[in-house]
Write a protein that holds these residues in place. Structure first.
Motif, PDB file in Angstrom:
ATOM      1  N   GLY A  74       0.813  -1.211   0.000  1.00  0.00           N
ATOM      2  CA  GLY A  74       0.000   0.000   0.000  1.00  0.00           C
ATOM      3  C   GLY A  74       0.845   1.259   0.000  1.00  0.00           C
ATOM      4  N   ALA A  75       1.911   1.263   0.806  1.00  0.00           N
ATOM      5  CA  ALA A  75       2.788   2.433   0.858  1.00  0.00           C
ATOM      6  C   ALA A  75       3.484   2.670  -0.477  1.00  0.00           C
ATOM      7  CB  ALA A  75       3.826   2.261   1.965  1.00  0.00           C
ATOM      8  N   ALA A  76       3.849   1.576  -1.167  1.00  0.00           N
ATOM      9  CA  ALA A  76       4.611   1.707  -2.403  1.00  0.00           C
ATOM     10  C   ALA A  76       3.750   2.108  -3.589  1.00  0.00           C
ATOM     11  CB  ALA A  76       5.327   0.395  -2.718  1.00  0.00           C
ATOM     12  N   LEU A  77       2.510   1.619  -3.635  1.00  0.00           N
ATOM     13  CA  LEU A  77       1.725   1.758  -4.862  1.00  0.00           C
ATOM     14  C   LEU A  77       0.368   2.423  -4.687  1.00  0.00           C
ATOM     15  CD1 LEU A  77       2.357  -1.793  -6.352  1.00  0.00           C
ATOM     16  CD2 LEU A  77       3.597   0.315  -6.867  1.00  0.00           C
ATOM     17  N   ARG A  78      -0.131   2.587  -3.475  1.00  0.00           N
ATOM     18  CA  ARG A  78      -1.505   3.039  -3.326  1.00  0.00           C
ATOM     19  C   ARG A  78      -1.667   4.251  -2.420  1.00  0.00           C
ATOM     20  NH1 ARG A  78      -1.582   0.363  -7.038  1.00  0.00           N
ATOM     21  NH2 ARG A  78      -2.725  -1.561  -7.525  1.00  0.00           N
ATOM     22  N   GLU A  79      -1.150   4.168  -1.223  1.00  0.00           N
ATOM     23  CA  GLU A  79      -1.537   5.135  -0.195  1.00  0.00           C
ATOM     24  C   GLU A  79      -0.790   6.462  -0.338  1.00  0.00           C
ATOM     25  OE1 GLU A  79      -1.433   3.312   3.729  1.00  0.00           O
ATOM     26  OE2 GLU A  79      -1.518   1.348   2.758  1.00  0.00           O
ATOM     27  N   HIS A  80      -1.533   7.533  -0.128  1.00  0.00           N
ATOM     28  CA  HIS A  80      -0.930   8.863  -0.167  1.00  0.00           C
ATOM     29  C   HIS A  80      -1.783   9.812   0.659  1.00  0.00           C
ATOM     30  CE1 HIS A  80       1.419  12.223  -1.616  1.00  0.00           C
ATOM     31  NE2 HIS A  80       0.315  12.840  -2.007  1.00  0.00           N
ATOM     32  N   SER A  81      -1.144  10.624   1.453  1.00  0.00           N
ATOM     33  CA  SER A  81      -1.849  11.606   2.274  1.00  0.00           C
ATOM     34  C   SER A  81      -1.857  12.951   1.558  1.00  0.00           C
ATOM     35  CB  SER A  81      -1.185  11.741   3.650  1.00  0.00           C
ATOM     36  OG  SER A  81      -1.267  10.524   4.367  1.00  0.00           O
ATOM     37  N   GLU A  82      -3.055  13.447   1.273  1.00  0.00           N
ATOM     38  CA  GLU A  82      -3.209  14.739   0.608  1.00  0.00           C
ATOM     39  C   GLU A  82      -3.418  15.821   1.655  1.00  0.00           C
ATOM     40  OE1 GLU A  82      -2.821  15.460  -2.444  1.00  0.00           O
ATOM     41  OE2 GLU A  82      -2.906  13.523  -3.492  1.00  0.00           O
ATOM     42  N   ALA A  83      -2.508  16.771   1.701  1.00  0.00           N
ATOM     43  CA  ALA A  83      -2.595  17.860   2.679  1.00  0.00           C
ATOM     44  C   ALA A  83      -3.309  19.064   2.076  1.00  0.00           C
ATOM     45  CB  ALA A  83      -1.205  18.266   3.157  1.00  0.00           C
ATOM     46  N   ASP A  84      -4.172  19.666   2.851  1.00  0.00           N
ATOM     47  CA  ASP A  84      -4.846  20.903   2.443  1.00  0.00           C
ATOM     48  C   ASP A  84      -3.835  22.042   2.529  1.00  0.00           C
ATOM     49  OD1 ASP A  84      -6.342  23.255   2.265  1.00  0.00           O
ATOM     50  OD2 ASP A  84      -8.073  22.380   3.281  1.00  0.00           O
ATOM     51  N   PRO A  85      -3.480  22.680   1.401  1.00  0.00           N
ATOM     52  CA  PRO A  85      -2.450  23.726   1.446  1.00  0.00           C
ATOM     53  C   PRO A  85      -2.870  24.966   2.230  1.00  0.00           C
ATOM     54  CG  PRO A  85      -3.497  23.663  -0.719  1.00  0.00           C
ATOM     55  CD  PRO A  85      -4.004  22.477   0.041  1.00  0.00           C
ATOM     56  N   ARG A  86      -4.172  25.130   2.447  1.00  0.00           N
ATOM     57  CA  ARG A  86      -4.618  26.331   3.172  1.00  0.00           C
ATOM     58  C   ARG A  86      -4.458  26.189   4.678  1.00  0.00           C
ATOM     59  NH1 ARG A  86     -10.606  26.416   1.292  1.00  0.00           N
ATOM     60  NH2 ARG A  86     -10.236  24.227   1.818  1.00  0.00           N
ATOM     61  N   TYR A  87      -4.864  25.022   5.211  1.00  0.00           N
ATOM     62  CA  TYR A  87      -4.914  24.864   6.658  1.00  0.00           C
ATOM     63  C   TYR A  87      -3.979  23.783   7.186  1.00  0.00           C
ATOM     64  CZ  TYR A  87      -9.210  27.445   5.711  1.00  0.00           C
ATOM     65  OH  TYR A  87     -10.103  28.361   5.265  1.00  0.00           O
ATOM     66  N   GLY A  88      -3.383  23.003   6.295  1.00  0.00           N
ATOM     67  CA  GLY A  88      -2.418  22.001   6.723  1.00  0.00           C
ATOM     68  C   GLY A  88      -3.009  20.685   7.157  1.00  0.00           C
ATOM     69  N   GLY A  89      -4.329  20.566   7.186  1.00  0.00           N
ATOM     70  CA  GLY A  89      -4.947  19.308   7.573  1.00  0.00           C
ATOM     71  C   GLY A  89      -4.920  18.300   6.439  1.00  0.00           C
ATOM     72  N   LEU A  90      -5.159  17.040   6.784  1.00  0.00           N
ATOM     73  CA  LEU A  90      -5.194  15.981   5.784  1.00  0.00           C
ATOM     74  C   LEU A  90      -6.605  15.846   5.226  1.00  0.00           C
ATOM     75  CD1 LEU A  90      -2.989  13.258   7.511  1.00  0.00           C
ATOM     76  CD2 LEU A  90      -2.318  14.881   5.732  1.00  0.00           C
ATOM     77  N   VAL A  91      -6.695  15.855   3.897  1.00  0.00           N
ATOM     78  CA  VAL A  91      -7.994  15.731   3.241  1.00  0.00           C
ATOM     79  C   VAL A  91      -8.509  14.300   3.368  1.00  0.00           C
ATOM     80  CG1 VAL A  91      -9.220  15.956   1.047  1.00  0.00           C
ATOM     81  CG2 VAL A  91      -7.429  17.588   1.651  1.00  0.00           C
ATOM     82  N   ASP A  92      -7.639  13.326   3.135  1.00  0.00           N
ATOM     83  CA  ASP A  92      -8.020  11.913   3.229  1.00  0.00           C
ATOM     84  C   ASP A  92      -7.590  11.369   4.587  1.00  0.00           C
ATOM     85  OD1 ASP A  92      -5.411  12.352   2.469  1.00  0.00           O
ATOM     86  OD2 ASP A  92      -5.262  10.540   1.259  1.00  0.00           O
ATOM     87  N   ASP A  93      -8.368  11.691   5.596  1.00  0.00           N
ATOM     88  CA  ASP A  93      -7.955  11.369   6.968  1.00  0.00           C
ATOM     89  C   ASP A  93      -8.699  10.167   7.545  1.00  0.00           C
ATOM     90  OD1 ASP A  93     -10.405  12.537   7.133  1.00  0.00           O
ATOM     91  OD2 ASP A  93      -9.881  13.993   8.684  1.00  0.00           O
ATOM     92  N   ASP A  94      -9.325   9.367   6.702  1.00  0.00           N
ATOM     93  CA  ASP A  94      -9.933   8.140   7.185  1.00  0.00           C
ATOM     94  C   ASP A  94      -9.867   7.086   6.084  1.00  0.00           C
ATOM     95  OD1 ASP A  94     -12.091   8.587   5.388  1.00  0.00           O
ATOM     96  OD2 ASP A  94     -13.143   9.757   6.904  1.00  0.00           O
TER      97      ASP A  94
END
Length: 230
Positions: free
Chosen positions: A140-160
């Motif tokens: 998953g780490a190599a090919l699938r999973e990625h954390s998208e950060a909101d550039p405005r507030y720094g929070g993670l968009v995909d947090d679940d």
């Protein structure tokens, strides 16, 4: 025994240290030999009682007596251990086979072989399951999973998990796991070292190397996307 917190791959050998000491005390109370099989029912019967209870409190080198007091109060005992004569590491080798579709460039991990040296294996079923889980996590780490950060507030968009792309059965091929299963450094009388993070950290680099071998593209960031190998 002041148990290690659930981190640093120290849980099993920390607990086994006290279990080993308690079992040796139990052998002594049963009048059994220090080594070899024991007919427990017959040994208990010879004592004239219904049961024999043995307890043991252990501390790792470097832990003060106060560590046991903290444990009894439900607190962590982070001091120690200290092993001035040696260091202990576990090792693992991941061998990866990937298949890259020549047109779409979709990457699949068709096979993974993982051979671990974590000292003597205390629980083969749990240990194999842990390595398999680490391999799936690494896919998953190599090919699938990625954390998208909101550039405005720094929070993670995909947090679940609902918004995260994680591996499913179709993403996971054959996983073969094996162990050296020999006593490691003298951390404890059982020869157990640890088997935690090593199950994961080498998986993504192994997949990246396999992708390079298959496509000639050296990708140095994760996850490896289709556009990285077009």
């Amino acid at each position: 025994m002041p148990h290690h917190l659930t981190a640093g791959a120290r849980g099993t050998d920390s607990a086994l240290l006290a279990v080993h000491a308690a079992l040796r005390e139990l052998r002594a109370r049963l009048g059994a030999d220090p080594e070899g099989p024991v007919d427990v029912a017959a040994a208990v019967k010879r004592t004239g009682g219904d049961e024999v209870v043995a307890e043991a409190v252990t501390r790792a080198p470097g832990q003060p007596p106060e560590a046991s007091d903290r444990m009894r109060r439900g607190l962590v005992a982070p001091v120690g251990p200290e092993y001035p004569g040696f260091v202990s590491f576990s090792f693992i080798a991941h061998f990866t086979e990937v298949r890259v579709e020549p047109v779409t460039r979709r990457i699949r991990v068709s096979r993974m072989v993982s051979v671990a040296d974590g000292g003597r294996v205390a629980g083969p079923v749990a240990a194999e399951s842990q390595v398999r889980g680490g391999v799936v996590w690494g896919i998953g780490a190599a090919l699938r999973e990625h954390s998208e950060a909101d550039p405005r507030y720094g929070g993670l968009v995909d947090d679940d998990l609902a918004d995260s792309v994680i591996p499913v059965d179709a993403d996971v091929g054959t996983i073969d796991v094996d162990f050296i299963d020999e006593p490691g450094h003298p951390l404890d009388p059982m020869g157990v070292t640890n088997l935690g993070e090593v199950a994961l950290v080498g998986v993504a680099p192994a997949i990246a190397n396999a992708v390079f071998h298959a496509t000639g593209r050296r990708v140095r960031r994760l996850p490896i996307r289709i556009e990285d190998v077009l």
